[in-house]
Design an enzyme around this catalytic site. Structure first.
Site, PDB file in Angstrom:
ATOM      1  N   THR A  15      -5.270   2.023   7.347  1.00 24.06           N
ATOM      2  CA  THR A  15      -4.979   1.098   8.448  1.00 24.06           C
ATOM      3  C   THR A  15      -3.515   1.200   8.875  1.00 24.06           C
ATOM      4  OG1 THR A  15      -4.495  -0.806   7.024  1.00 24.06           O
ATOM      5  CG2 THR A  15      -6.783  -0.520   7.730  1.00 24.06           C
ATOM      6  N   ASN A  16      -2.640   1.508   7.933  1.00 23.07           N
ATOM      7  CA  ASN A  16      -1.232   1.691   8.322  1.00 23.07           C
ATOM      8  C   ASN A  16      -1.054   2.975   9.136  1.00 23.07           C
ATOM      9  OD1 ASN A  16       0.710  -0.471   7.311  1.00 23.07           O
ATOM     10  ND2 ASN A  16      -0.600  -0.133   5.518  1.00 23.07           N
ATOM     11  N   MET A  94      -1.074   6.429  -2.905  1.00 20.66           N
ATOM     12  CA  MET A  94      -1.164   5.767  -4.200  1.00 20.66           C
ATOM     13  C   MET A  94      -0.647   6.597  -5.387  1.00 20.66           C
ATOM     14  SD  MET A  94      -2.008   2.820  -3.417  1.00 20.66           S
ATOM     15  CE  MET A  94      -2.800   1.837  -2.152  1.00 20.66           C
ATOM     16  N   LEU A  97       5.800   9.736  -6.718  1.00 21.70           N
ATOM     17  CA  LEU A  97       6.360  11.088  -6.602  1.00 21.70           C
ATOM     18  C   LEU A  97       7.546  11.219  -7.553  1.00 21.70           C
ATOM     19  CD1 LEU A  97       6.072  11.159  -2.729  1.00 21.70           C
ATOM     20  CD2 LEU A  97       4.768  12.611  -4.310  1.00 21.70           C
ATOM     21  N   ASN A 111       8.423   4.263   2.702  1.00 24.55           N
ATOM     22  CA  ASN A 111       7.183   3.719   2.131  1.00 24.55           C
ATOM     23  C   ASN A 111       6.992   2.289   2.612  1.00 24.55           C
ATOM     24  OD1 ASN A 111       4.948   3.483   0.233  1.00 24.55           O
ATOM     25  ND2 ASN A 111       6.299   2.255  -1.062  1.00 24.55           N
ATOM     26  N   HIS A 113       5.370  -1.246   1.370  1.00 26.96           N
ATOM     27  CA  HIS A 113       4.897  -1.914   0.149  1.00 26.96           C
ATOM     28  C   HIS A 113       4.488  -3.345   0.494  1.00 26.96           C
ATOM     29  CE1 HIS A 113       4.429  -2.672  -4.096  1.00 26.96           C
ATOM     30  NE2 HIS A 113       5.038  -3.833  -3.890  1.00 26.96           N
ATOM     31  N   GLU A 184       2.765  -5.614   7.608  1.00 29.85           N
ATOM     32  CA  GLU A 184       2.810  -4.148   7.476  1.00 29.85           C
ATOM     33  C   GLU A 184       2.633  -3.418   8.807  1.00 29.85           C
ATOM     34  OE1 GLU A 184       0.625  -2.428   4.129  1.00 29.85           O
ATOM     35  OE2 GLU A 184       0.292  -4.443   3.385  1.00 29.85           O
TER      36      GLU A 184
HETATM   37  C1  GAR Z   1      -1.400  -1.257   2.054  1.00 26.78           C
HETATM   38  O1  GAR Z   1      -1.441  -2.639   1.823  1.00 26.78           O
HETATM   39  C2  GAR Z   1      -0.109  -0.664   1.503  1.00 26.78           C
HETATM   40  O2  GAR Z   1       0.997  -1.487   1.698  1.00 26.78           O
HETATM   41  C3  GAR Z   1      -0.439  -0.556   0.049  1.00 26.78           C
HETATM   42  O3  GAR Z   1      -1.781  -0.133   0.014  1.00 26.78           O
HETATM   43  C4  GAR Z   1      -2.468  -0.554   1.197  1.00 26.78           C
HETATM   44  C5  GAR Z   1      -3.032   0.664   1.877  1.00 26.78           C
HETATM   45  O4  GAR Z   1      -3.802   0.332   3.006  1.00 26.78           O
HETATM   46  N1  GAR Z   1       0.459   0.359  -0.593  1.00 26.78           N
HETATM   47  C6  GAR Z   1       0.873   0.207  -1.839  1.00 26.78           C
HETATM   48  O5  GAR Z   1       0.501  -0.683  -2.570  1.00 26.78           O
HETATM   49  C7  GAR Z   1       1.861   1.254  -2.314  1.00 26.78           C
HETATM   50  N2  GAR Z   1       2.561   0.804  -3.486  1.00 26.78           N
HETATM   51  P1  GAR Z   1      -4.135   1.386   4.172  1.00 26.78           P
HETATM   52  O6  GAR Z   1      -4.668   2.653   3.518  1.00 26.78           O
HETATM   53  O7  GAR Z   1      -5.191   0.677   4.961  1.00 26.78           O
HETATM   54  O8  GAR Z   1      -2.885   1.625   4.954  1.00 26.78           O
END
Ligand code: GAR
Length: 201
Positions: A15-16, A94, A97, A111, A113, A184
């Site tokens: 979604t991001n 996820m 690195l 990134n 978060h 986000e």
């Molecule tokens: C999002 O909430 C992002 O901030 C989080 O995973 C989700 C991914 O959603 N990321 C982390 O926790 C990284 N440490 P998406 O695939 O729909 O963008």
């Protein structure tokens, strides 16, 4: 105008990534262009989002590489080099690195978060776990952070943050959704534009 070439690294729903694609269409992102999507997961829905938007995508799976972090990172670096990437955006990526990877791209990896760093961050805090931790701690305000990536997980310089109020009846799932919608998806595109603009000026 010269645009920063952007690679978006994903692992799941994307979604991001979608927020970035939409921000490119609406002109919020104008100093950069997403030219590559790299997924660590062959079945990530993010890959379909990339295809629908006509963006080239590649899969680099640690599992398919026998579990080696070194081979995994080598695979990603080859793609970044081959595509002349200027800026790397971790959008729901996820995997952590290593320093040998992050030190190649100082101030060129960002990134998103899903908390207000330095709360609920670092290794072990990802996805829903972050929101579960915020609810069990009982904080009343959470949010999202966009930051540069260095050798410390979630420890690089903060670029943007946005707060979101927690409601009494929130579950980890409702909170995750609201943090995405209210924080986000709004700050990630703006941060990408800000950093891209600096890179091309
Ligand atoms: C999002 O909430 C992002 O901030 C989080 O995973 C989700 C991914 O959603 N990321 C982390 O926790 C990284 N440490 P998406 O695939 O729909 O963008």
């Amino acid at each position: 105008m010269n645009k920063a070439k952007i690679a978006v690294l994903v692992s799941g729903g994307g979604t991001n990534l979608q927020a970035l694609i939409d921000a490119q269409s609406s002109g919020i992102i104008k100093s950069g262009e997403i030219v590559l999507v790299v997924s660590s997961n062959p079945s990530a829905y993010a890959l379909e989002r990339a295809a629908k938007a006509g963006i080239k995508s590649e899969v680099v799976s640690k599992k398919q590489l026998g579990g080696s972090q070194e081979e995994f990172e080598k695979g990603i670096i080859t793609l970044l080099d081959d595509n002349g990437i200027d800026l790397i955006v971790l959008a729901g990526f996820m995997s952590i690195l290593s320093e040998s990877f992050t030190s190649r791209y100082p101030k060129r990896i960002i990134n998103v978060h899903p908390s207000l760093i330095p709360s609920f961050c670092g290794s072990g805090f990802y996805g829903l776990k972050v929101h579960e931790a915020a609810l069990s701690y009982g904080v009343k305000v959470t949010g999202a952070t966009v930051h540069f990536v260095n050798e410390i997980p979630d420890g690089g310089e903060i670029i943007m943050q946005k707060a979101v109020n927690i409601r009494k009846d929130d579950t980890a799932e409702t909170l995750q959704r609201r943090v995405m919608e209210q924080a986000e998806w709004r700050i990630l595109p703006r941060a990408v534009e800000k950093v891209s603009k600096n890179l091309v000026k």
